[in-house]
Enzyme design. Structure first.
Site, short mmCIF file in Angstrom:
data_model
loop_
_atom_site.label_atom_id
_atom_site.label_comp_id
_atom_site.label_asym_id
_atom_site.label_seq_id
_atom_site.Cartn_x
_atom_site.Cartn_y
_atom_site.Cartn_z
N HIS A 112 0.82 -1.22 0.00
CA HIS A 112 0.00 0.00 0.00
C HIS A 112 0.85 1.27 0.00
O HIS A 112 0.37 2.35 -0.35
CB HIS A 112 -0.93 0.00 1.22
CG HIS A 112 -2.22 0.72 0.98
ND1 HIS A 112 -2.29 1.95 0.36
CD2 HIS A 112 -3.51 0.39 1.27
CE1 HIS A 112 -3.56 2.35 0.29
NE2 HIS A 112 -4.31 1.42 0.83
N SER A 113 2.12 1.15 0.36
CA SER A 113 2.99 2.33 0.36
C SER A 113 3.21 2.86 -1.04
O SER A 113 3.58 4.02 -1.24
CB SER A 113 4.34 1.99 1.00
OG SER A 113 4.99 0.95 0.29
#
Length: 495
Positions: A159-160
């Site tokens: 998700h980064s």
């Protein structure tokens, strides 16, 4: 859930063996506050997008397509590294061997229960971390025929790399219209209400009222947000995850409903699709919990009201906080001064989801609309984003992650709604039947994502099977809620 015993292989049939070579002289880009949060133990969040295709997938075509598109994006050709001197995480450019990111297991195309295999395969992916020495993404190609598609593409990433808006924009950049192989998909745009020609005094009064409402609602929401951080928790219902739920294996399931049916309800009640989505969530949760409480109490009937009084159940609703709303073209998101900048530009709001069994099912949607309209006038989403950044700047990333996890774990469910392409599209020449994205790694036993595509809405969920042993029943309750709304508005029109 145990390993499936599958060995990832490259498109040429060779096992992964190449070590990523880091360009030491390449300039490093500082990681954003959200990136640093997503790389902590408490918020190690991943995205999985299941792409159902109508034809068998050609791995070589996918490989060439990725090399010409995805690898040109800095987040898909960089790795997060820690600056030991400054203690700050940064993105560092690296050489990418695309074959190391394509997983193409040798599967029996005539296997028994391919749907069950897909569910087991995707669930198993929630237990396997991404290799931090390589860019944080993988594409899995499963050439098996399921009940909904003739082959499955699985995009797994950290998700980064970006939020839902960013990832959808990226996927759209890798697709073309099925009706025109040279044309990009039509990007959905947010509709703006036409400005009425009103007098200066009325306009001034409206803006004063608007600012007062924003101030009042924001103060109230911030107080509840801080109370949640300190002591306020949701009721311990059969949907509430316990300690360590973010680390437990998840089952990934989905169902599909008609977007046209949702539009019928929307138009009949003069609402938005998002209002209908929240109404479905509220009704579906109420029906599901009523059944679970009934079974627990030995009553068993879903028609009897088995719900305890005063259930506090809240959802963390993801909001896009970019100045520019809606899905944007990837090129626009990559511009340095763009209002739709790439990254994790999301905040969240803590939204009450009343659990009840009203006589009129449309009351679910009316309640949801009232709550959502109020949230739209609040700056809670921006406060949550800014508060996490400020806490991080003052106390460090670990403290900010613990505080964020404490707030999230005090609520029950994560809900996200992302609009998708309006026509059928192809992914590197492979026509898509459906798209089902979801996330795992956050402190929830249930995360629900609504993803529209053409005339369909896919409801995909990641659930902890220890808490939600019957996820397809929850899918049915959400699906039945829409039919309940449709029947109610149809009867209303006939009166």
């Amino acid at each position: 859930m145990g390993s499936l015993g599958l060995t990832p292989i490259t498109t040429s049939g060779q096992k992964n063996s190449t070590v990523v070579v880091i360009e030491q002289e390449q300039e490093q880009e500082p990681a954003s506050p959200a990136t640093r949060l997503f790389h902590t133990k408490n918020l190690n969040c991943h995205i999985i997008a299941i792409l159902g295709c109508t034809t068998k997938i050609n791995p070589d075509v996918i490989k060439k397509g990725l090399e010409s598109t995805l690898l040109n994006h800095p987040r898909f050709s960089s790795i997060p590294v820690l600056d030991e001197k400054k203690g700050v995480r940064k993105w560092k450019k690296t050489k990418v061997n695309v074959e190391e990111h394509i997983v193409c297991p040798d599967l029996d195309p005539d296997m028994d229960s391919p749907d069950e295999f897909l569910e087991n395969y995707t669930s198993n992916q929630t237990t396997i971390p991404l290799d931090m020495t390589k860019p944080l993404w993988e594409v899995h190609i499963l050439n098996i025929k399921t009940s909904e598609a003739n082959a499955i593409g699985l995009l797994k990433l950290h998700h980064s790399i970006g939020d839902g808006m960013s990832i959808v924009s990226l996927i759209l950049a890798c697709t073309r219209k099925a009706s025109d192989p040279e044309a990009l998909p039509t990007l959905p745009s947010s509709t703006k209400k036409e400005k009425n020609d009103v007098g200066l005094l009325r306009r001034f009064c409206y803006y004063v009222w608007f600012l007062c409402m924003v101030f009042w609602y924001t103060i109230g929401d911030v107080v509840l947000f801080l109370a949640t951080m300190l002591f306020l928790k949701d009721t311990e219902t059969p949907m509430k995850g316990g300690v360590g739920v973010e680390h437990s294996p998840k089952r990934l399931v989905h169902t599909t409903v008609s977007l046209d049916d949702m539009k019928i309800v929307k138009n009949a009640l003069n609402l938005t699709i998002n209002d209908v989505v929240m109404g479905m969530a509220q009704a579906g949760f109420s029906r599901y919990l009523n059944r679970r409480y009934g079974n627990k109490n030995g009553k068993g009937s879903s028609k009897t009201n088995n719900l305890p009084k005063n259930i506090r159940l809240r959802g963390s609703i993801v909001f896009n906080i970019r100045p520019s709303t809606g899905i944007k073209a990837l090129a626009e998101m990559m511009e340095k001064k763009s209002k739709a900048r790439w990254g994790n530009k999301i905040g969240y709001v803590l939204t009450r989801l009343p659990i009840s069994l009203p006589d009129n099912p449309l009351d679910y949607i009316r309640q949801a609309k009232t709550i959502i309209d109020r949230k739209k006038l609040s700056l809670e989403s921006r406060f949550s984003f800014s508060a996490a950044k400020l806490t991080q700047d003052i106390f460090g990333t670990k403290v900010a992650a613990k505080v964020t996890r404490r707030v999230l774990s005090s609520t029950t469910v994560l809900i996200s709604n992302v609009v998708g392409p309006q026509e059928e599209i192809t992914f590197y020449g492979h026509k898509l039947a459906y798209v089902a994205p979801t996330t795992f790694g956050l402190p929830y036993a249930v995360t629900i994502h609504f993803q529209s595509y053409c005339n369909k809405m896919t409801i995909s969920m990641a659930v902890d099977p220890q808490v939600i042993p019957d996820p397809y029943q929850l899918c049915d309750d959400l699906q039945d809620s829409l039919q309940m709304f449709k029947e109610a508005v149809t009867k209303q029109d006939m009166v």
